[in-house]
Design a protein around this motif. Structure first.
Motif, PDB file in Angstrom:
ATOM      1  N   GLU A  38      88.851  42.942  74.736  1.00  0.00           N
ATOM      2  CA  GLU A  38      90.048  41.974  75.798  1.00  0.00           C
ATOM      3  C   GLU A  38      91.238  42.000  75.469  1.00  0.00           C
ATOM      4  O   GLU A  38      91.504  41.993  74.414  1.00  0.00           O
ATOM      5  CB  GLU A  38      88.800  40.431  75.347  1.00  0.00           C
ATOM      6  CG  GLU A  38      89.069  39.237  75.871  1.00  0.00           C
ATOM      7  CD  GLU A  38      88.470  38.079  76.000  1.00  0.00           C
ATOM      8  OE1 GLU A  38      89.274  37.009  76.198  1.00  0.00           O
ATOM      9  OE2 GLU A  38      87.502  38.659  74.995  1.00  0.00           O
ATOM     10  N   VAL A  39      91.692  41.250  76.182  1.00  0.00           N
ATOM     11  CA  VAL A  39      93.238  42.250  76.392  1.00  0.00           C
ATOM     12  C   VAL A  39      94.004  40.220  75.737  1.00  0.00           C
ATOM     13  O   VAL A  39      93.732  39.245  75.951  1.00  0.00           O
ATOM     14  CB  VAL A  39      93.857  42.187  77.640  1.00  0.00           C
ATOM     15  CG1 VAL A  39      95.107  42.205  77.158  1.00  0.00           C
ATOM     16  CG2 VAL A  39      93.900  43.551  78.051  1.00  0.00           C
ATOM     17  N   PHE A  40      94.687  39.733  74.490  1.00  0.00           N
ATOM     18  CA  PHE A  40      94.933  38.906  73.968  1.00  0.00           C
ATOM     19  C   PHE A  40      97.134  39.258  74.381  1.00  0.00           C
ATOM     20  O   PHE A  40      97.105  40.165  74.630  1.00  0.00           O
ATOM     21  CB  PHE A  40      94.499  38.452  73.309  1.00  0.00           C
ATOM     22  CG  PHE A  40      92.776  38.544  72.415  1.00  0.00           C
ATOM     23  CD1 PHE A  40      92.903  37.303  73.126  1.00  0.00           C
ATOM     24  CD2 PHE A  40      92.306  39.400  72.507  1.00  0.00           C
ATOM     25  CE1 PHE A  40      91.310  36.986  72.602  1.00  0.00           C
ATOM     26  CE2 PHE A  40      91.401  38.872  72.233  1.00  0.00           C
ATOM     27  CZ  PHE A  40      91.021  37.974  72.471  1.00  0.00           C
ATOM     28  N   TYR A  41      96.693  38.667  74.066  1.00  0.00           N
ATOM     29  CA  TYR A  41      98.719  38.868  73.975  1.00  0.00           C
ATOM     30  C   TYR A  41      99.279  39.345  72.986  1.00  0.00           C
ATOM     31  O   TYR A  41     100.455  40.128  72.416  1.00  0.00           O
ATOM     32  CB  TYR A  41      99.901  36.831  74.213  1.00  0.00           C
ATOM     33  CG  TYR A  41      99.377  36.842  73.011  1.00  0.00           C
ATOM     34  CD1 TYR A  41     100.581  36.475  71.793  1.00  0.00           C
ATOM     35  CD2 TYR A  41      98.458  35.661  72.248  1.00  0.00           C
ATOM     36  CE1 TYR A  41     101.053  36.089  70.106  1.00  0.00           C
ATOM     37  CE2 TYR A  41      98.706  34.778  70.305  1.00  0.00           C
ATOM     38  CZ  TYR A  41      99.500  35.925  69.803  1.00  0.00           C
ATOM     39  OH  TYR A  41     100.041  34.806  68.430  1.00  0.00           O
ATOM     40  N   THR A  42      98.470  39.203  71.572  1.00  0.00           N
ATOM     41  CA  THR A  42      98.730  40.116  70.339  1.00  0.00           C
ATOM     42  C   THR A  42      98.893  41.951  70.243  1.00  0.00           C
ATOM     43  O   THR A  42      99.241  42.280  70.026  1.00  0.00           O
ATOM     44  CB  THR A  42      98.199  39.461  69.602  1.00  0.00           C
ATOM     45  OG1 THR A  42      96.774  40.274  70.248  1.00  0.00           O
ATOM     46  CG2 THR A  42      98.202  38.777  69.084  1.00  0.00           C
ATOM     47  N   ASP A  43      98.084  41.900  71.682  1.00  0.00           N
ATOM     48  CA  ASP A  43      97.679  43.513  71.794  1.00  0.00           C
ATOM     49  C   ASP A  43      99.641  44.810  72.890  1.00  0.00           C
ATOM     50  O   ASP A  43      99.461  45.463  72.288  1.00  0.00           O
ATOM     51  CB  ASP A  43      97.246  43.822  73.493  1.00  0.00           C
ATOM     52  CG  ASP A  43      95.736  43.865  72.960  1.00  0.00           C
ATOM     53  OD1 ASP A  43      95.605  45.185  72.706  1.00  0.00           O
ATOM     54  OD2 ASP A  43      95.291  43.157  73.707  1.00  0.00           O
ATOM     55  N   GLY A  44      99.754  43.024  73.237  1.00  0.00           N
ATOM     56  CA  GLY A  44     102.145  43.976  73.314  1.00  0.00           C
ATOM     57  C   GLY A  44     102.929  44.021  72.112  1.00  0.00           C
ATOM     58  O   GLY A  44     103.235  44.843  70.980  1.00  0.00           O
ATOM     59  N   ILE A  45     102.202  42.603  71.357  1.00  0.00           N
ATOM     60  CA  ILE A  45     103.152  43.036  69.976  1.00  0.00           C
ATOM     61  C   ILE A  45     102.649  44.493  69.255  1.00  0.00           C
ATOM     62  O   ILE A  45     102.958  44.809  68.208  1.00  0.00           O
ATOM     63  CB  ILE A  45     102.716  41.717  68.833  1.00  0.00           C
ATOM     64  CG1 ILE A  45     102.939  40.052  69.345  1.00  0.00           C
ATOM     65  CG2 ILE A  45     103.335  41.908  67.079  1.00  0.00           C
ATOM     66  CD1 ILE A  45     102.565  39.044  68.700  1.00  0.00           C
ATOM     67  N   LEU A  46     101.222  44.350  68.537  1.00  0.00           N
ATOM     68  CA  LEU A  46     101.003  45.372  67.748  1.00  0.00           C
ATOM     69  C   LEU A  46     101.307  47.089  68.747  1.00  0.00           C
ATOM     70  O   LEU A  46     101.540  48.055  68.028  1.00  0.00           O
ATOM     71  CB  LEU A  46      99.367  45.569  68.465  1.00  0.00           C
ATOM     72  CG  LEU A  46      99.139  44.127  67.279  1.00  0.00           C
ATOM     73  CD1 LEU A  46      97.043  44.260  67.550  1.00  0.00           C
ATOM     74  CD2 LEU A  46      99.101  44.688  65.730  1.00  0.00           C
ATOM     75  N   LYS A  47     101.212  47.126  70.145  1.00  0.00           N
ATOM     76  CA  LYS A  47     102.056  48.094  70.447  1.00  0.00           C
ATOM     77  C   LYS A  47     102.947  48.312  70.340  1.00  0.00           C
ATOM     78  O   LYS A  47     103.450  49.724  70.052  1.00  0.00           O
ATOM     79  CB  LYS A  47     101.447  48.213  72.291  1.00  0.00           C
ATOM     80  CG  LYS A  47     100.142  48.260  72.156  1.00  0.00           C
ATOM     81  CD  LYS A  47      99.270  48.308  73.812  1.00  0.00           C
ATOM     82  CE  LYS A  47      97.792  48.092  74.159  1.00  0.00           C
ATOM     83  NZ  LYS A  47      97.546  47.971  75.418  1.00  0.00           N
ATOM     84  N   GLN A  48     103.991  47.112  70.411  1.00  0.00           N
ATOM     85  CA  GLN A  48     105.434  47.309  70.442  1.00  0.00           C
ATOM     86  C   GLN A  48     105.430  48.096  68.621  1.00  0.00           C
ATOM     87  O   GLN A  48     106.728  48.613  68.215  1.00  0.00           O
ATOM     88  CB  GLN A  48     105.968  46.191  70.175  1.00  0.00           C
ATOM     89  CG  GLN A  48     107.476  46.017  70.509  1.00  0.00           C
ATOM     90  CD  GLN A  48     108.466  44.860  70.379  1.00  0.00           C
ATOM     91  OE1 GLN A  48     107.451  43.900  70.822  1.00  0.00           O
ATOM     92  NE2 GLN A  48     109.529  45.024  69.930  1.00  0.00           N
TER      93      GLN A  48
END
Length: 473
Positions: A38-48
């Protein structure tokens, strides 16, 4: 153990888990992990940050880390990675214990209390940034001054973390100073009486080392209770009070609201502080944060004009943290807000602050009570906590996975209890079981000049978002 080598996070997308992974990554520790797809806002942080993670749990993923951090959302019985790690003897730490382990490597300060710890942590980090103090901060929510993250990394000398009392999780932390915002009955599924939760905070404060410091809200009876008891058992500990009634350097000597800002004077300082987040409780949180930052500044050589100006400006620019009097925006002349307040004291202080800030607006509240045990044990207090609202819309109780449903209480019974109290000042009370089902009711009710706020730790925050988007289109 000293954290080094590789650390693997099971449930890495959780807000706290991602934040801790981010801090470790910033310290040069090799970090990886796993979670659901499931996609969470933290996905963006981890990928960054380029932190690798799997989106499925599989025993083959964990490799040979020096330690594993796991989320409380998972168990050894159902999570294959946790079971494999235990079988292989890899050191396993639940999230709170991992934060405690991390705190060993710094001059650490814990921010604790039944209310206000997230905001106090957020303000403290914001002020440390303004004063250019080499610290790391871990908050329980995203903070605008942290770049909409839950973490702030300004250096590796100090560590400030929000520490949670539930299940005595904060006893894993290693504080040299503690900020105590308030103590009262809460989490009654784990602390049945006030004495139970007070004793937990007392045990936490006794973790302070010799000549450690307890910074406490003198206005809060429970915090004073703990401070006085601690003074008898640990006279070596420095007690630093703050608040409207506090003696000493961090007394709030003056307070007023002007142009949707708090303007206040604090004893030690020859100038006014201002903050745009409403409520006397916010002023108290700010005073506690200022007291903590002052303690660290003393260790850095003391106050000077540059630090004072940096702290003053940082507080003036503080915009709050996510779900703490968070402004979603204004549309159709209606101001939309969201707040996490889920305890009667939090509700009363938040609504009182909003009434002072926005005296000409109708105050319309959607509230979803969180946990049956809290609703039952604090039922009368909940019924008296909405008197500042003009209209209250109650929903079903948002239960917790950690407790069984209690049919003796629900949103309707709570609505009946507070009906007369709200009606006394000309207000209205409605009950709509599911938050989204009240969309049409509110669409016909809201008008320009209103303030609509969703409150609680339930799922009704989505209602405010839908209404805001509707009026924005």
């Amino acid at each position: 153990m000293q954290i080094k080598g590789e650390v693997y996070f099971i449930g890495i997308k959780g807000t706290g888990m991602c934040a801790l992974a981010e801090l470790m990554h910033g310290m040069g520790i090799s970090v990886s992990g796993s979670d659901v797809d499931e996609v969470f806002y933290t996905d963006g942080i981890l990928k960054q940050l380029k932190i690798p993670y799997h989106e499925v749990f599989d025993a083959s993923h964990i490799g040979s880390p020096s330690m594993i951090v796991y989320s409380d959302a998972y168990s050894f019985e159902t999570n294959a990675e946790m079971a494999e790690a235990r079988r292989r003897g890899i050191p396993l730490f639940k999230f709170a214990d991992a934060v405690g382990e991390y705190s060993k490597g710094f001059d650490s300060s814990g921010i604790a209390g039944v209310h206000g710890k997230t905001t106090t942590t957020a303000i403290a980090g914001t002020l440390l940034k303004g004063a250019e103090i080499p610290a790391q901060v871990l908050a329980g929510s995203a903070v605008s001054a942290f770049g909409d993250r839950s973490t702030l990394n300004l250096g590796d000398r100090y560590f400030i973390a929000e520490t949670c009392e539930y299940r005595r999780n904060f006893l894993s932390f290693h504080p040299k100073r503690i900020v105590l915002t308030g103590v009262e009955t809460d989490h009654t599924d784990f602390f049945p009486t006030y004495e139970d939760i007070r004793d937990a905070f007392m045990d936490y404060c006794k973790l302070l080392p010799e000549h450690g410091e307890l910074i406490y809200c003198h206005d809060d009876e429970g915090a004073r209770d703990v401070a006085l008891a601690l003074k008898k058992e640990r006279p070596d500990i420095t007690l630093t009070p703050y608040g409207f009634e506090a003696p000493g350097d961090f007394r709030i000597d003056s307070y007023k609201v002007s142009d949707e800002r708090i303007i206040m004077r604090i004893g030690l300082f020859p100038f006014d502080f201002s903050i745009r987040v409403p409520g006397k409780h916010t002023a108290l949180n700010a005073a506690g944060a200022i007291a903590l930052v002052s303690s660290l500044i003393k260790k850095e050589g003391g106050w000077d004009d540059k630090k004072a100006e940096g702290v003053k400006n940082a507080l003036s620019d503080f915009k709050g943290s996510k779900r703490r009097s968070e402004i979603l925006g204004e549309a159709g002349g209606i101001l939309f807000m969201d707040d996490y307040a889920h305890h009667p004291t939090e509700i009363m202080t938040t609504l009182s602050g909003l009434r002072d800030f926005y005296p000409s607006r109708r105050l319309i509240v959607s509230f979803m009570s969180h946990t049956f045990s809290r609703t039952v044990s604090l039922f009368d207090e909940f019924a008296s906590s909405f008197t500042k609202a003009d209209i209250v819309i109650l929903h079903s109780v948002y239960g917790s996975a950690r407790e069984l449903k209690n049919d003796t209480v629900n949103g309707l019974s709570l609505g009946k209890a507070l009906y007369e109290k709200v009606r006394e000042r000309g207000g209205e009370v409605f009950f709509v079981e599911e938050p989204d089902d009240s969309f049409n009711l509110l669409e016909g009710m809201l008008r320009p000049g209103d303030l609509f706020i969703t409150m609680g730790a339930g799922s009704n925050w989505t209602l405010g978002k839908k209404l805001f988007n509707h009026y924005s289109s």
